[in-house]
Design a protein around this motif. Structure first.
Motif, mmCIF file in Angstrom:
data_model
loop_
_atom_site.group_PDB
_atom_site.id
_atom_site.type_symbol
_atom_site.label_atom_id
_atom_site.label_comp_id
_atom_site.label_asym_id
_atom_site.label_seq_id
_atom_site.Cartn_x
_atom_site.Cartn_y
_atom_site.Cartn_z
ATOM 1 N N LEU A 236 3.546 11.180 -4.969
ATOM 2 C CA LEU A 236 4.841 11.847 -5.124
ATOM 3 C C LEU A 236 4.929 12.622 -6.436
ATOM 4 O O LEU A 236 5.653 13.617 -6.517
ATOM 5 C CB LEU A 236 5.978 10.820 -5.058
ATOM 6 N N GLY A 237 4.214 12.207 -7.454
ATOM 7 C CA GLY A 237 4.138 12.959 -8.705
ATOM 8 C C GLY A 237 5.498 13.187 -9.336
ATOM 9 O O GLY A 237 6.323 12.282 -9.487
ATOM 10 N N SER A 238 5.779 14.458 -9.656
ATOM 11 C CA SER A 238 7.014 14.821 -10.355
ATOM 12 C C SER A 238 7.992 15.541 -9.442
ATOM 13 O O SER A 238 8.823 16.324 -9.899
ATOM 14 C CB SER A 238 6.699 15.697 -11.569
ATOM 15 N N ASP A 239 7.895 15.280 -8.178
ATOM 16 C CA ASP A 239 8.799 15.921 -7.218
ATOM 17 C C ASP A 239 10.007 15.012 -6.995
ATOM 18 O O ASP A 239 9.909 13.974 -6.319
ATOM 19 C CB ASP A 239 8.056 16.145 -5.891
ATOM 20 N N PRO A 240 11.192 15.375 -7.562
ATOM 21 C CA PRO A 240 12.365 14.493 -7.458
ATOM 22 C C PRO A 240 12.856 14.323 -6.018
ATOM 23 O O PRO A 240 13.329 13.245 -5.649
ATOM 24 C CB PRO A 240 13.407 15.188 -8.330
ATOM 25 N N GLU A 241 12.751 15.390 -5.197
ATOM 26 C CA GLU A 241 13.245 15.290 -3.830
ATOM 27 C C GLU A 241 12.452 14.267 -3.026
ATOM 28 O O GLU A 241 13.020 13.491 -2.248
ATOM 29 C CB GLU A 241 13.179 16.657 -3.158
ATOM 30 N N LEU A 242 11.115 14.260 -3.209
ATOM 31 C CA LEU A 242 10.300 13.280 -2.492
ATOM 32 C C LEU A 242 10.623 11.847 -2.950
ATOM 33 O O LEU A 242 10.701 10.922 -2.134
ATOM 34 C CB LEU A 242 8.813 13.593 -2.696
ATOM 35 N N TRP A 243 10.783 11.672 -4.272
ATOM 36 C CA TRP A 243 11.120 10.333 -4.778
ATOM 37 C C TRP A 243 12.447 9.858 -4.185
ATOM 38 O O TRP A 243 12.570 8.697 -3.754
ATOM 39 C CB TRP A 243 11.210 10.364 -6.311
ATOM 40 N N LYS B 137 0.824 -1.206 0.000
ATOM 41 C CA LYS B 137 0.000 0.000 0.000
ATOM 42 C C LYS B 137 0.855 1.251 0.000
ATOM 43 O O LYS B 137 0.518 2.266 -0.628
ATOM 44 C CB LYS B 137 -0.921 -0.018 1.220
ATOM 45 N N ALA B 138 2.026 1.160 0.643
ATOM 46 C CA ALA B 138 2.937 2.311 0.677
ATOM 47 C C ALA B 138 3.450 2.639 -0.723
ATOM 48 O O ALA B 138 3.564 3.813 -1.104
ATOM 49 C CB ALA B 138 4.102 2.025 1.613
ATOM 50 N N VAL B 139 3.744 1.589 -1.510
ATOM 51 C CA VAL B 139 4.202 1.815 -2.895
ATOM 52 C C VAL B 139 3.101 2.486 -3.692
ATOM 53 O O VAL B 139 3.343 3.429 -4.459
ATOM 54 C CB VAL B 139 4.617 0.473 -3.540
ATOM 55 N N ARG B 140 1.855 2.037 -3.510
ATOM 56 C CA ARG B 140 0.742 2.606 -4.254
ATOM 57 C C ARG B 140 0.555 4.081 -3.900
ATOM 58 O O ARG B 140 0.293 4.914 -4.774
ATOM 59 C CB ARG B 140 -0.533 1.817 -3.971
ATOM 60 N N VAL B 141 0.718 4.408 -2.618
ATOM 61 C CA VAL B 141 0.583 5.804 -2.191
ATOM 62 C C VAL B 141 1.689 6.658 -2.783
ATOM 63 O O VAL B 141 1.471 7.794 -3.215
ATOM 64 C CB VAL B 141 0.576 5.890 -0.654
#
Length: 535
Positions: free
Chosen positions: A44-51, A35-39
């Motif tokens: 996270l979209g296109s935000d590189p820092e979050l990824w 479920k964490a991967v799905r979230v």
């Protein structure tokens, strides 16, 4: 709707990020990684820092396998170190995924860092394949080639052709053979301009003599001279690995030493090839003896004698055949009677009476009566043919003498005026050349030439009809040959008025030949008060 509205403002975005982070941390603490991967994918979209942050988190928890398929490579593109760390992670725990990522993320990671990490593990075959791919990506195909050869990867042949590594592999043919012998042979044969023949021969001779034979045999079939320095070696290889092809090789090659090849054949007891080599050396008698005593092939021995067309060899054949019968023995099942029977079927230049009188009484020859009847019939037919030939030759000589005598005779000038201009042929001054045919029609040479020009027939400008006729009636050669050729096209105008001169030319020659009589050829004469014709 309220949540979506809050994300559009800076404060709202921060609040939303805190909520997502709190929610993800809660899921991970509960080990609900799916479920964490799905979230992550949804939020996270296109935000590189979050990824990059959550990639590190999943790595620390050992759950990168769940997330790796969703890591973006564009929009956004992450830092090089992020992709590098992911690959190093799988380098240590999952070689298959490591190899997959090396190909998928070709230009997104740091090759040097991964090469350093490779030294810290015990590489498997998959690791080595990945390492080869790394070297290829790093523009070091020669190092990749070494790995492919070391793990005996079947794709190495395509890799060599793609990167043109023929020179690099020319000293490693043995390793290529261990990968795939057939593909190696195809590579060597198709690239003789890149991998030299001497280099290939040197290495193949160390690893596999049979493959060396196949290599040289294929090159010999394509271009015999391409392996001429190895033809002596090929004699041994053919004898050992492909005996049926040895004889054609000995026949078509001229680049081996006859004595050395004969020594090899004697050592291996190859009697048919010994006979062939002896005949090439000019020792026909020993070759025949081998064919009769060792090879024991009646047909081959007879064909050999017939091919040489040597009366002495025929006599030796008869002597050896009678010698076999005199011993009253059979060598390997072939007796002298069989040789004598073959001789009776193919007499060659031998005298039938002489041969038959030499046959011992006790020898058995199959179908002797039928063979003797055939010999008598053939002998009578031959005598008849010789008689007919003698008669035909005598007739030819007699007819030729008749023709030659007729050709030497002169032509009597019964007509004293030109058939064209009606002017007198003789007694005029200045004197003119005239043409007198055996028809007998007569012409001034100039008048005859003018009529030919009207009809569209030309004679050589330097040859007058009279000169041409004189040359045709002479036995000279050289410069007279052109005039003689011209004379053959000079015909009487009056006799050919009713027919086209071109077509009547060949017809007149044919009729003259059939009659075997003097043709209506003109006789050249020079007008003088004393004579009217040239004899």
């Amino acid at each position: 709707m309220e949540c979506e509205h809050e994300k559009t403002t800076p404060e709202g975005a921060k609040k939303y990020a805190r909520i997502v982070e709190s929610y993800l941390n809660d899921l991970i603490s509960k080990q609900d990684y799916t479920k964490a991967v799905r979230v992550c994918v949804e939020t996270l979209g296109s935000d590189p820092e979050l990824w990059e942050k959550w990639i590190i988190t999943f790595t620390e928890h050992g759950q990168m396998t769940r997330l790796v398929d969703y890591i973006p490579t564009r929009n956004p593109t992450l830092k090089t170190v992020t992709y590098t760390n992911v690959i190093i992670y799988f380098l240590r725990c999952d070689p298959d995924r490591f190899l997959q990522l090396i190909s998928a993320w070709e230009s997104l990671f740091d090759v040097k860092e991964i090469l350093i990490a490779m030294k810290t593990i015990t590489p498997t075959e998959k690791h080595k394949l990945g390492l080869a791919q790394l070297y290829t990506n790093n523009n070091e195909p020669k190092k990749a080639l070494e790995i492919y050869l070391d793990i005996r990867h079947r794709g190495v042949f395509n890799f060599i052709e793609k990167h043109h590594l023929y020179e690099s592999v020319s000293n490693q043919i043995g390793k290529l053979l261990q990968v795939d012998a057939k593909e190696t042979m195809n590579l060597l044969i198709s690239n003789t301009d890149k991998i030299a023949v001497p280099q290939a021969v040197q290495q193949l001779s160390r690893f596999d003599q049979k493959l060396l034979h196949e290599y040289l045999h294929t090159l010999f079939q394509r271009e015999p001279n391409s392996t001429k320095e190895y033809h002596k070696l090929q004699v041994e290889l053919y004898a050992k690995y492909e005996y049926p092809a040895l004889r054609p090789f000995l026949i078509h090659s001229v680049h081996y030493d006859l004595d050395e090849a004969l020594g090899i054949c004697k050592k291996l007891n190859l009697y048919p090839e010994q006979a062939l080599l002896l005949s090439r050396m000019g020792n026909f008698e020993d070759a025949l003896v081998i064919l009769m005593y060792q090879v024991q092939n009646v047909k081959e021995a007879l064909e050999f004698v017939q091919s040489q067309n040597d009366p002495e060899l025929w006599n030796l054949f008869v002597k050896r055949a009678i010698d076999l019968t005199a011993k009253a023995a059979s060598v390997h099942g072939v007796s002298g009677g069989e040789f004598l029977g073959a001789l009776l079927d193919n007499m060659g230049p031998l005298d039938p009476v002489t041969l038959i009188s030499q046959i011992p009484d006790h020898v058995y020859i199959e179908n002797l009566q039928k063979r003797l009847v055939k010999i008598l019939a053939d002998h009578n037919l031959m005598s008849l043919r010789q008689g007919c030939t003698t008669i035909l030759q005598a007739d030819c000589v007699r007819l030729f003498d008749t023709l030659f005598t007729a050709r030497k005779k002169g032509a009597k000038a019964l007509q004293i005026k030109c058939c064209v201009c009606s002017g007198f042929l003789f007694g005029q001054r200045p004197f003119e050349d005239v043409c007198i045919f055996t028809c007998p029609h007569s012409y001034h040479t100039r008048c005859l030439r003018s009529q030919y020009e009207v009809l569209g027939i030309s004679l050589p400008l330097q040859v007058s009809p009279a000169a041409a006729i004189a040359a045709a009636n002479s036995s000279g050669s050289g410069s007279a040959s052109a005039a003689a050729a011209a004379a053959r096209s000079v015909l009487c105008i009056e006799c050919n008025k009713s027919a086209k001169l071109h077509s009547s030319h060949s017809y007149t020659q044919q009729k003259d030949t059939e009659r075997a009589a003097p043709p209506k050829k003109p006789v050249a004469a020079t007008s003088t008060p004393q004579s009217s014709a040239r004899h």
